[in-house]
Design a protein around this motif. Structure first.
Motif, PDB file in Angstrom:
ATOM      1  N   GLU A 207       0.832  -1.206   0.000  1.00  0.00           N
ATOM      2  CA  GLU A 207       0.000   0.000   0.000  1.00  0.00           C
ATOM      3  C   GLU A 207       0.865   1.254   0.000  1.00  0.00           C
ATOM      4  N   GLN A 208       0.422   2.238  -0.755  1.00  0.00           N
ATOM      5  CA  GLN A 208       1.157   3.494  -0.847  1.00  0.00           C
ATOM      6  C   GLN A 208       1.111   4.229   0.495  1.00  0.00           C
ATOM      7  N   ASN A 209       2.228   4.821   0.855  1.00  0.00           N
ATOM      8  CA  ASN A 209       2.346   5.605   2.095  1.00  0.00           C
ATOM      9  C   ASN A 209       2.066   4.768   3.341  1.00  0.00           C
ATOM     10  N   ARG A 210       2.317   3.448   3.257  1.00  0.00           N
ATOM     11  CA  ARG A 210       2.144   2.580   4.427  1.00  0.00           C
ATOM     12  C   ARG A 210       3.295   1.588   4.459  1.00  0.00           C
ATOM     13  N   THR A 211       3.953   1.482   5.604  1.00  0.00           N
ATOM     14  CA  THR A 211       5.124   0.620   5.718  1.00  0.00           C
ATOM     15  C   THR A 211       4.954  -0.368   6.861  1.00  0.00           C
ATOM     16  N   CYS A 212       5.921  -1.244   6.987  1.00  0.00           N
ATOM     17  CA  CYS A 212       5.900  -2.225   8.070  1.00  0.00           C
ATOM     18  C   CYS A 212       5.927  -1.523   9.427  1.00  0.00           C
ATOM     19  N   GLU A 213       6.603  -0.388   9.488  1.00  0.00           N
ATOM     20  CA  GLU A 213       6.682   0.375  10.746  1.00  0.00           C
ATOM     21  C   GLU A 213       5.301   0.852  11.188  1.00  0.00           C
ATOM     22  N   ASP A 214       4.413   1.090  10.226  1.00  0.00           N
ATOM     23  CA  ASP A 214       3.062   1.548  10.558  1.00  0.00           C
ATOM     24  C   ASP A 214       2.198   0.434  11.130  1.00  0.00           C
ATOM     25  N   VAL A 215       2.578  -0.815  10.897  1.00  0.00           N
ATOM     26  CA  VAL A 215       1.744  -1.963  11.261  1.00  0.00           C
ATOM     27  C   VAL A 215       2.208  -2.637  12.555  1.00  0.00           C
ATOM     28  N   LEU A 216       3.516  -2.791  12.721  1.00  0.00           N
ATOM     29  CA  LEU A 216       4.043  -3.480  13.897  1.00  0.00           C
ATOM     30  C   LEU A 216       4.148  -2.533  15.091  1.00  0.00           C
ATOM     31  N   ARG A 217       4.051  -3.082  16.275  1.00  0.00           N
ATOM     32  CA  ARG A 217       4.263  -2.265  17.468  1.00  0.00           C
ATOM     33  C   ARG A 217       5.707  -1.767  17.452  1.00  0.00           C
ATOM     34  N   PRO A 218       5.958  -0.541  17.886  1.00  0.00           N
ATOM     35  CA  PRO A 218       7.283   0.078  17.724  1.00  0.00           C
ATOM     36  C   PRO A 218       8.426  -0.733  18.327  1.00  0.00           C
ATOM     37  N   ASP A 219       8.235  -1.281  19.554  1.00  0.00           N
ATOM     38  CA  ASP A 219       9.341  -2.005  20.184  1.00  0.00           C
ATOM     39  C   ASP A 219       9.722  -3.249  19.385  1.00  0.00           C
ATOM     40  N   LEU A 220       8.735  -3.937  18.796  1.00  0.00           N
ATOM     41  CA  LEU A 220       9.038  -5.108  17.973  1.00  0.00           C
ATOM     42  C   LEU A 220       9.671  -4.685  16.653  1.00  0.00           C
ATOM     43  N   PHE A 221       9.116  -3.623  16.050  1.00  0.00           N
ATOM     44  CA  PHE A 221       9.660  -3.180  14.767  1.00  0.00           C
ATOM     45  C   PHE A 221      11.144  -2.844  14.874  1.00  0.00           C
ATOM     46  N   PHE A 222      11.515  -2.097  15.888  1.00  0.00           N
ATOM     47  CA  PHE A 222      12.905  -1.661  15.982  1.00  0.00           C
ATOM     48  C   PHE A 222      13.856  -2.813  16.302  1.00  0.00           C
ATOM     49  N   ARG A 223      13.343  -3.873  16.919  1.00  0.00           N
ATOM     50  CA  ARG A 223      14.184  -5.058  17.118  1.00  0.00           C
ATOM     51  C   ARG A 223      14.361  -5.833  15.808  1.00  0.00           C
ATOM     52  N   LEU A 224      13.253  -5.981  15.069  1.00  0.00           N
ATOM     53  CA  LEU A 224      13.334  -6.720  13.806  1.00  0.00           C
ATOM     54  C   LEU A 224      14.066  -5.937  12.728  1.00  0.00           C
ATOM     55  N   ALA A 225      13.971  -4.627  12.787  1.00  0.00           N
ATOM     56  CA  ALA A 225      14.586  -3.781  11.756  1.00  0.00           C
ATOM     57  C   ALA A 225      15.936  -3.247  12.205  1.00  0.00           C
ATOM     58  N   SER A 226      16.601  -4.010  13.073  1.00  0.00           N
ATOM     59  CA  SER A 226      17.946  -3.609  13.494  1.00  0.00           C
ATOM     60  C   SER A 226      18.839  -3.428  12.271  1.00  0.00           C
ATOM     61  N   LEU A 227      18.676  -4.332  11.307  1.00  0.00           N
ATOM     62  CA  LEU A 227      19.354  -4.227  10.010  1.00  0.00           C
ATOM     63  C   LEU A 227      18.274  -4.320   8.942  1.00  0.00           C
ATOM     64  N   ARG A 228      18.432  -3.589   7.836  1.00  0.00           N
ATOM     65  CA  ARG A 228      17.389  -3.554   6.812  1.00  0.00           C
ATOM     66  C   ARG A 228      17.983  -3.714   5.419  1.00  0.00           C
ATOM     67  N   ILE A 229      17.233  -4.437   4.584  1.00  0.00           N
ATOM     68  CA  ILE A 229      17.581  -4.588   3.169  1.00  0.00           C
ATOM     69  C   ILE A 229      16.330  -4.315   2.347  1.00  0.00           C
ATOM     70  N   THR A 230      16.481  -3.500   1.323  1.00  0.00           N
ATOM     71  CA  THR A 230      15.389  -3.274   0.389  1.00  0.00           C
ATOM     72  C   THR A 230      15.773  -3.888  -0.946  1.00  0.00           C
ATOM     73  N   VAL A 231      14.963  -4.827  -1.415  1.00  0.00           N
ATOM     74  CA  VAL A 231      15.241  -5.495  -2.690  1.00  0.00           C
ATOM     75  C   VAL A 231      14.704  -4.615  -3.810  1.00  0.00           C
ATOM     76  N   PRO A 232      15.541  -4.259  -4.790  1.00  0.00           N
ATOM     77  CA  PRO A 232      15.104  -3.308  -5.828  1.00  0.00           C
ATOM     78  C   PRO A 232      14.058  -3.899  -6.751  1.00  0.00           C
ATOM     79  N   PRO A 233      13.099  -3.062  -7.208  1.00  0.00           N
ATOM     80  CA  PRO A 233      12.126  -3.541  -8.193  1.00  0.00           C
ATOM     81  C   PRO A 233      12.808  -3.746  -9.540  1.00  0.00           C
ATOM     82  N   LEU A 234      12.221  -4.577 -10.368  1.00  0.00           N
ATOM     83  CA  LEU A 234      12.826  -4.912 -11.658  1.00  0.00           C
ATOM     84  C   LEU A 234      13.023  -3.682 -12.528  1.00  0.00           C
ATOM     85  N   ARG A 235      12.097  -2.734 -12.486  1.00  0.00           N
ATOM     86  CA  ARG A 235      12.183  -1.562 -13.370  1.00  0.00           C
ATOM     87  C   ARG A 235      13.413  -0.702 -13.072  1.00  0.00           C
ATOM     88  N   GLN A 236      14.032  -0.886 -11.895  1.00  0.00           N
ATOM     89  CA  GLN A 236      15.238  -0.125 -11.548  1.00  0.00           C
ATOM     90  C   GLN A 236      16.526  -0.876 -11.873  1.00  0.00           C
TER      91      GLN A 236
END
Length: 444
Positions: A276-305
Motif C-alpha cells: 500500500e502506498q504511504n504505508r510501511t511495516c513500521e506503521d503496522v508493527l508495534r514500535p518495540d518489535l519493529f525496531f528489534r526486527l529492523a535492526s538491520l534492513r535490506i530493500t530489494v530493488p524492483p525490476l524496473r530499476q
C-alpha cells in the motif's frame, strides 16, 4: 525415463539377474548387475542415482543383511526385494526395516516395471530435494542466483555479504515478486549460521491460533512437530508477511526476542510484503518489535530499476523454459528489447518469468511476438516509457550486451563462432566483452 536413473540388480543366479536387467533395460532404465551384495556395496553410496532390486536369499550376505547395510548408508534409497514362494513374512519384515516393496517369484515383468517406475520417481524426488538443500546452504551458489550487474543489484549483493556476517535480526522489504525469500536464503547461507537450521514460516498461511501454536507450541503439548522457535534455535527463523502478525502474536514474539538477549541465539529475518502506498511495516508493527526486527534492513530493488538486468534475466528464463519444452528460445529483436526495458513490470521478476514461459510456448507454435504478448497483458504492462526513462545510448548498449551474451551461450563460449555470427573482429569482440563484464569462462 531419464537415462541418469540407474537400477542396481543383485542376484546370485546369473540367469535371473540377466533377465531382470534385460527387461528393465528395455523399459528405458540404465541397469547394472551384481552377483553378490558385497560386490554391490562397493558401488552403492549414500547418493546413488537410482534404486536397488535384490533377491532375499543369497549366499554370503543375504538380502536382509544387505538391506540393513543400505538403510544405514541411505535410509531413503528405494530397495525392491525379490522373495521366493513362502518367504512373504520375511518380505514383510523387510518392509518394516525400510524396503520400498517386494515381489514374489514368479513375478509378472510388468509388475516389476510398475514398481521400478514408482521407486524411481520417489528416488528422483529425494535426490532433487537433497540437491536443493545443498544449493540453499551454499552461499556461493545462492549469490549466483542473484543474476545481474546493475548498480542496484551490485549494492544488494554487497548488503547481503555485509549483513550476512552480522548477528542482529534483519528486515527485508520490497515489492511482490522481487525475490525477497531468495535474499533471506542468501543471508543465511553467507553467514556464520550457514550450517544450522533455516526455518521458513509464511505468517499469512495460518489463522491467529494456528500461527501461535506453530511458532511457540500448542498449550496442550500434543504437537508432534517442534514449534518454529525451537526448530530454528541456533539458526535462522524467517517470517514471511510479518505484517500479518496480530497484536497477541507480536507480544509473544517480542518476549521471545527479549529472552534471547544480545547477540540473539536465533536470528530472525522478517519479510514485509506491504504494497500500500504511504504505508510501511513500521506503521503496522508495534514500535518495540519493529525496531528489534529492523535492526538491520535490506530493500530489494524492483525490476524496473535494474536496467539491462531485465534482458539478462529474460534471456536466462527463456533458455530454461526452452530446455524444459524441448524447443529453441525465441530471439529478441532490438525493438522488443527496448520494450522489455521500458515496461514498468509491476509483478517484477515473477512477472518476467511468466512472460518468458509464454514467449517460449508461443515461439514453439511458431506464432506471435514478444510485443504482442506485452500488449495482450494488462494495461500497466503495455510497453510504454516508465518515469525512469533512459538515454538511447543505454538501450543500445543493453541490447548489444544481451546479443553477445545470448550468442556466447548458444555457442558455448566459442569465440570463433560468435565472431562469425555477429560479424565482429576478435579485438572488437574482446573489447565489448570486457566493457560489459562478460567472461568467456562463464560459457564453457
Amino acid at each position: 525415463m531419464p537415462s541418469a536413473m540407474k537400477i542396481a540388480i543383485i542376484d546370485d543366479e546369473r540367469d535371473m539377474r540377466q533377465s531382470i536387467s534385460q527387461w528393465l533395460a528395455l523399459s528405458g532404465y540404465d541397469t547394472e548387475a551384481f552377483a553378490s551384495a558385497e560386490e554391490a556395496l562397493k558401488v552403492l553410496g549414500p547418493d546413488y542415482p537410482g534404486i536397488v532390486v535384490t533377491d532375499i536369499k543369497m549366499p554370503g550376505m543375504d538380502g536382509m543383511q544387505f538391506l540393513k547395510k543400505l538403510m544405514g548408508t541411505d535410509s531413503s534409497l528405494p530397495v525392491i526385494m525379490i522373495t521366493g514362494h513362502g518367504d512373504v513374512p520375511m518380505a514383510v519384515e523387510a518392509m518394516r526395516l525400510g524396503a520400498f516393496d517386494f515381489l514374489e517369484k514368479p513375478f509378472n515383468p510388468d509388475r516389476m516395471t510398475q514398481l521400478a517406475k514408482k521407486a524411481a520417481n520417489a528416488r528422483r524426488m529425494t535426490l532433487d530435494a537433497r540437491a536443493l538443500r545443498r544449493e540453499l546452504s551454499d552461499g556461493g551458489q545462492l549469490m549466483k542466483k542473484l543474476i545481474g550487474h546493475s548498480p542496484a543489484m551490485e549494492r544488494l549483493k554487497e548488503d547481503i555479504l555485509d549483513l550476512g556476517q552480522a548477528d542482529n535480526h534483519v528486515l527485508i522489504e520490497g515489492e511482490t515478486g522481487t525475490g525477497k525469500t531468495l535474499v533471506a536464503h542468501a543471508l543465511h547461507a553467507v553467514g556464520a549460521r550457514a550450517g544450522r537450521k533455516f526455518v521458513l514460516l509464511a505468517c499469512k498461511a495460518f489463522d491467529e491460533d494456528a500461527l501461535i501454536a506453530r511458532l511457540f507450541g500448542p498449550s496442550d503439548n500434543a504437537a508432534t512437530q517442534l514449534p518454529a522457535v525451537e526448530e530454528a534455535r541456533g539458526g535462522t527463523l524467517v517470517l514471511e508477511d510479518v505484517e500479518a502478525l496480530s497484536e497477541a502474536t507480536q507480544a509473544r514474539l517480542l518476549s521471545f526476542i527479549d529472552a534471547e538477549g544480545t547477540p540473539p541465539e536465533t536470528r530472525i529475518i522478517a519479510i514485509s510484503n506491504i504494497q500500500e502506498q504511504n504505508r510501511t511495516c513500521e506503521d503496522v508493527l508495534r514500535p518495540d518489535l519493529f525496531f528489534r526486527l529492523a535492526s538491520l534492513r535490506i530493500t530489494v530493488p524492483p525490476l524496473r530499476q535494474r536496467g539491462e538486468d531485465i534482458l539478462t534475466l529474460f534471456a536466462r528464463f527463456c533458455e530454461q523454459f526452452a530446455e524444459d519444452y524441448g524447443c529453441e528460445a525465441p530471439q529478441v529483436s532490438a525493438q522488443e528489447a527496448a520494450q522489455l526495458l521500458q515496461a514498468p513490470w509491476p509483478g517484477n521478476v515473477r512477472q518476467l518469468v511468466n512472460m518468458a514461459e509464454r514467449a517460449v510456448l508461443q515461439a514453439r507454435r511458431g506464432s506471435g511476438t514478444i510485443t504482442s504478448l506485452m500488449m495482450s497483458d494488462h494495461q500497466e504492462m503495455q510497453p510504454v516509457m516508465t518515469t525512469e526513462g533512459k538515454p538511447l545510448k543505454e538501450y543500445v548498449e543493453a541490447f548489444e550486451r544481451m546479443l553477445i551474451d545470448n550468442t556466447m551461450r548458444r555457442h558455448k563460449g566459442s569465440i570463433a563462432a560468435v565472431m562469425e555470427e555477429l560479424c565482429l573482429p576478435r579485438r572488437t569482440l574482446n573489447e565489448k566483452m570486457a566493457k560489459y563484464g562478460l567472461q568467456r569462462s562463464d560459457y564453457l
